[in-house]
Write a protein that holds these residues in place. Structure first.
Motif, PDB file in Angstrom:
ATOM      1  N   LYS A  11       0.868  -1.177   0.000  1.00 24.95           N
ATOM      2  CA  LYS A  11       0.000   0.000   0.000  1.00 24.95           C
ATOM      3  C   LYS A  11       0.901   1.222   0.000  1.00 24.95           C
ATOM      4  O   LYS A  11       1.803   1.337   0.835  1.00 24.95           O
ATOM      5  CB  LYS A  11      -0.887  -0.021   1.253  1.00 24.95           C
ATOM      6  CG  LYS A  11      -1.777   1.151   1.400  1.00 24.95           C
ATOM      7  CD  LYS A  11      -2.944   1.038   0.467  1.00 24.95           C
ATOM      8  CE  LYS A  11      -3.928   2.156   0.764  1.00 24.95           C
ATOM      9  NZ  LYS A  11      -4.954   2.240  -0.219  1.00 24.95           N
ATOM     10  N   THR A  12       0.681   2.127  -0.946  1.00 30.12           N
ATOM     11  CA  THR A  12       1.489   3.332  -1.030  1.00 30.12           C
ATOM     12  C   THR A  12       0.735   4.500  -0.405  1.00 30.12           C
ATOM     13  O   THR A  12      -0.403   4.776  -0.756  1.00 30.12           O
ATOM     14  CB  THR A  12       1.845   3.666  -2.494  1.00 30.12           C
ATOM     15  OG1 THR A  12       2.538   2.550  -3.054  1.00 30.12           O
ATOM     16  CG2 THR A  12       2.726   4.887  -2.587  1.00 30.12           C
ATOM     17  N   GLU A  13       1.394   5.146   0.525  1.00 34.05           N
ATOM     18  CA  GLU A  13       0.835   6.321   1.197  1.00 34.05           C
ATOM     19  C   GLU A  13       1.582   7.543   0.675  1.00 34.05           C
ATOM     20  O   GLU A  13       2.815   7.570   0.678  1.00 34.05           O
ATOM     21  CB  GLU A  13       1.019   6.176   2.699  1.00 34.05           C
ATOM     22  CG  GLU A  13       0.600   7.381   3.491  1.00 34.05           C
ATOM     23  CD  GLU A  13       0.974   7.262   4.965  1.00 34.05           C
ATOM     24  OE1 GLU A  13       0.706   8.229   5.689  1.00 34.05           O
ATOM     25  OE2 GLU A  13       1.536   6.232   5.380  1.00 34.05           O
ATOM     26  N   ARG A  14       0.841   8.521   0.241  1.00 34.36           N
ATOM     27  CA  ARG A  14       1.450   9.747  -0.287  1.00 34.36           C
ATOM     28  C   ARG A  14       1.340  10.838   0.765  1.00 34.36           C
ATOM     29  O   ARG A  14       0.256  11.155   1.232  1.00 34.36           O
ATOM     30  CB  ARG A  14       0.743  10.153  -1.569  1.00 34.36           C
ATOM     31  CG  ARG A  14       1.315  11.395  -2.200  1.00 34.36           C
ATOM     32  CD  ARG A  14       0.857  11.544  -3.618  1.00 34.36           C
ATOM     33  NE  ARG A  14       1.546  10.524  -4.406  1.00 34.36           N
ATOM     34  CZ  ARG A  14       1.077  10.011  -5.528  1.00 34.36           C
ATOM     35  NH1 ARG A  14      -0.072  10.385  -6.003  1.00 34.36           N
ATOM     36  NH2 ARG A  14       1.774   9.104  -6.184  1.00 34.36           N
ATOM     37  N   GLN A  15       2.487  11.413   1.138  1.00 34.42           N
ATOM     38  CA  GLN A  15       2.512  12.521   2.087  1.00 34.42           C
ATOM     39  C   GLN A  15       3.022  13.764   1.367  1.00 34.42           C
ATOM     40  O   GLN A  15       4.075  13.728   0.728  1.00 34.42           O
ATOM     41  CB  GLN A  15       3.409  12.205   3.281  1.00 34.42           C
ATOM     42  CG  GLN A  15       2.889  11.098   4.151  1.00 34.42           C
ATOM     43  CD  GLN A  15       3.751  10.866   5.373  1.00 34.42           C
ATOM     44  OE1 GLN A  15       4.883  11.328   5.467  1.00 34.42           O
ATOM     45  NE2 GLN A  15       3.216  10.120   6.336  1.00 34.42           N
ATOM     46  N   VAL A  16       2.272  14.838   1.475  1.00 33.08           N
ATOM     47  CA  VAL A  16       2.620  16.083   0.806  1.00 33.08           C
ATOM     48  C   VAL A  16       2.726  17.185   1.852  1.00 33.08           C
ATOM     49  O   VAL A  16       1.844  17.344   2.689  1.00 33.08           O
ATOM     50  CB  VAL A  16       1.546  16.470  -0.239  1.00 33.08           C
ATOM     51  CG1 VAL A  16       1.916  17.776  -0.936  1.00 33.08           C
ATOM     52  CG2 VAL A  16       1.355  15.359  -1.245  1.00 33.08           C
ATOM     53  N   ASN A  17       3.834  17.915   1.793  1.00 33.26           N
ATOM     54  CA  ASN A  17       3.947  19.101   2.636  1.00 33.26           C
ATOM     55  C   ASN A  17       4.290  20.287   1.739  1.00 33.26           C
ATOM     56  O   ASN A  17       4.257  20.165   0.515  1.00 33.26           O
ATOM     57  CB  ASN A  17       4.969  18.893   3.764  1.00 33.26           C
ATOM     58  CG  ASN A  17       6.376  18.624   3.254  1.00 33.26           C
ATOM     59  OD1 ASN A  17       6.779  19.114   2.211  1.00 33.26           O
ATOM     60  ND2 ASN A  17       7.130  17.841   4.014  1.00 33.26           N
ATOM     61  N   GLU A  20       7.757  19.172  -0.412  1.00 36.94           N
ATOM     62  CA  GLU A  20       7.922  17.986  -1.238  1.00 36.94           C
ATOM     63  C   GLU A  20       6.752  17.006  -1.089  1.00 36.94           C
ATOM     64  O   GLU A  20       5.929  17.119  -0.199  1.00 36.94           O
ATOM     65  CB  GLU A  20       9.216  17.260  -0.873  1.00 36.94           C
ATOM     66  CG  GLU A  20       9.220  16.731   0.545  1.00 36.94           C
ATOM     67  CD  GLU A  20      10.530  16.085   0.956  1.00 36.94           C
ATOM     68  OE1 GLU A  20      11.361  15.809   0.093  1.00 36.94           O
ATOM     69  OE2 GLU A  20      10.700  15.872   2.157  1.00 36.94           O
ATOM     70  N   GLN A  21       6.769  16.049  -2.002  1.00 34.54           N
ATOM     71  CA  GLN A  21       5.826  14.933  -1.948  1.00 34.54           C
ATOM     72  C   GLN A  21       6.637  13.667  -1.739  1.00 34.54           C
ATOM     73  O   GLN A  21       7.608  13.420  -2.450  1.00 34.54           O
ATOM     74  CB  GLN A  21       5.056  14.846  -3.255  1.00 34.54           C
ATOM     75  CG  GLN A  21       4.190  13.629  -3.365  1.00 34.54           C
ATOM     76  CD  GLN A  21       3.456  13.596  -4.689  1.00 34.54           C
ATOM     77  OE1 GLN A  21       2.744  14.523  -5.018  1.00 34.54           O
ATOM     78  NE2 GLN A  21       3.652  12.530  -5.433  1.00 34.54           N
ATOM     79  N   VAL A  22       6.234  12.860  -0.756  1.00 35.39           N
ATOM     80  CA  VAL A  22       6.960  11.634  -0.439  1.00 35.39           C
ATOM     81  C   VAL A  22       5.985  10.464  -0.491  1.00 35.39           C
ATOM     82  O   VAL A  22       4.896  10.528   0.075  1.00 35.39           O
ATOM     83  CB  VAL A  22       7.600  11.725   0.973  1.00 35.39           C
ATOM     84  CG1 VAL A  22       8.296  10.434   1.324  1.00 35.39           C
ATOM     85  CG2 VAL A  22       8.551  12.898   1.056  1.00 35.39           C
ATOM     86  N   ASP A  23       6.371   9.419  -1.204  1.00 40.83           N
ATOM     87  CA  ASP A  23       5.576   8.197  -1.245  1.00 40.83           C
ATOM     88  C   ASP A  23       6.203   7.185  -0.289  1.00 40.83           C
ATOM     89  O   ASP A  23       7.389   6.876  -0.394  1.00 40.83           O
ATOM     90  CB  ASP A  23       5.533   7.611  -2.652  1.00 40.83           C
ATOM     91  CG  ASP A  23       4.719   8.456  -3.609  1.00 40.83           C
ATOM     92  OD1 ASP A  23       3.873   9.232  -3.136  1.00 40.83           O
ATOM     93  OD2 ASP A  23       4.923   8.350  -4.831  1.00 40.83           O
ATOM     94  N   ILE A  24       5.383   6.684   0.621  1.00 42.29           N
ATOM     95  CA  ILE A  24       5.843   5.690   1.593  1.00 42.29           C
ATOM     96  C   ILE A  24       5.141   4.377   1.281  1.00 42.29           C
ATOM     97  O   ILE A  24       3.913   4.327   1.213  1.00 42.29           O
ATOM     98  CB  ILE A  24       5.521   6.131   3.028  1.00 42.29           C
ATOM     99  CG1 ILE A  24       6.202   7.464   3.326  1.00 42.29           C
ATOM    100  CG2 ILE A  24       5.948   5.057   4.030  1.00 42.29           C
ATOM    101  CD1 ILE A  24       5.759   8.105   4.619  1.00 42.29           C
TER     102      ILE A  24
END
Length: 95
Positions: A11-17, A20-24
């Motif tokens: 499962k890919t979780e996308r975090q955006v601040n 930047e955008q980071v996929d975990i």
């Protein structure tokens, strides 16, 4: 109760601040029991599972689909889930 079979999915979780955008990527497992299939957040009784299928995407991996009375649920896999699918179908035919 110990599971009969396990299938790893991702499962890919996308975090955006603001910068930047980071996929975990989270590694999770589907578990087959004699009466159900469990994911991290759902339980599917085998009597409610209509079918289980796999569609290969790209070079490796693809999507594992659970077709249920409540809809179709997809799980991203990196290796073929064929052994898991065959076991699930064997247990689905018993119910």
């Amino acid at each position: 109760m110990e599971s009969i079979a396990e299938q790893t999915y991702y499962k890919t979780e996308r975090q955006v601040n603001s910068i930047e955008q980071v996929d975990i990527e989270h590694e999770r497992k589907l578990y087959l029991y004699n009466d159900r299939i469990e994911s991290k957040h759902r339980v599917f009784l085998l009597q409610e599972v209509l079918d289980i299928s796999y569609r290969k995407l790209g070079g490796e991996g693809g999507l594992l689909y659970l077709h249920t009375n409540s809809g179709v649920f997809s799980y991203t896999v990196k290796t073929s889930p064929q052994p898991f699918i065959e076991l699930c179908k064997n247990y689905m035919n018993r119910t």
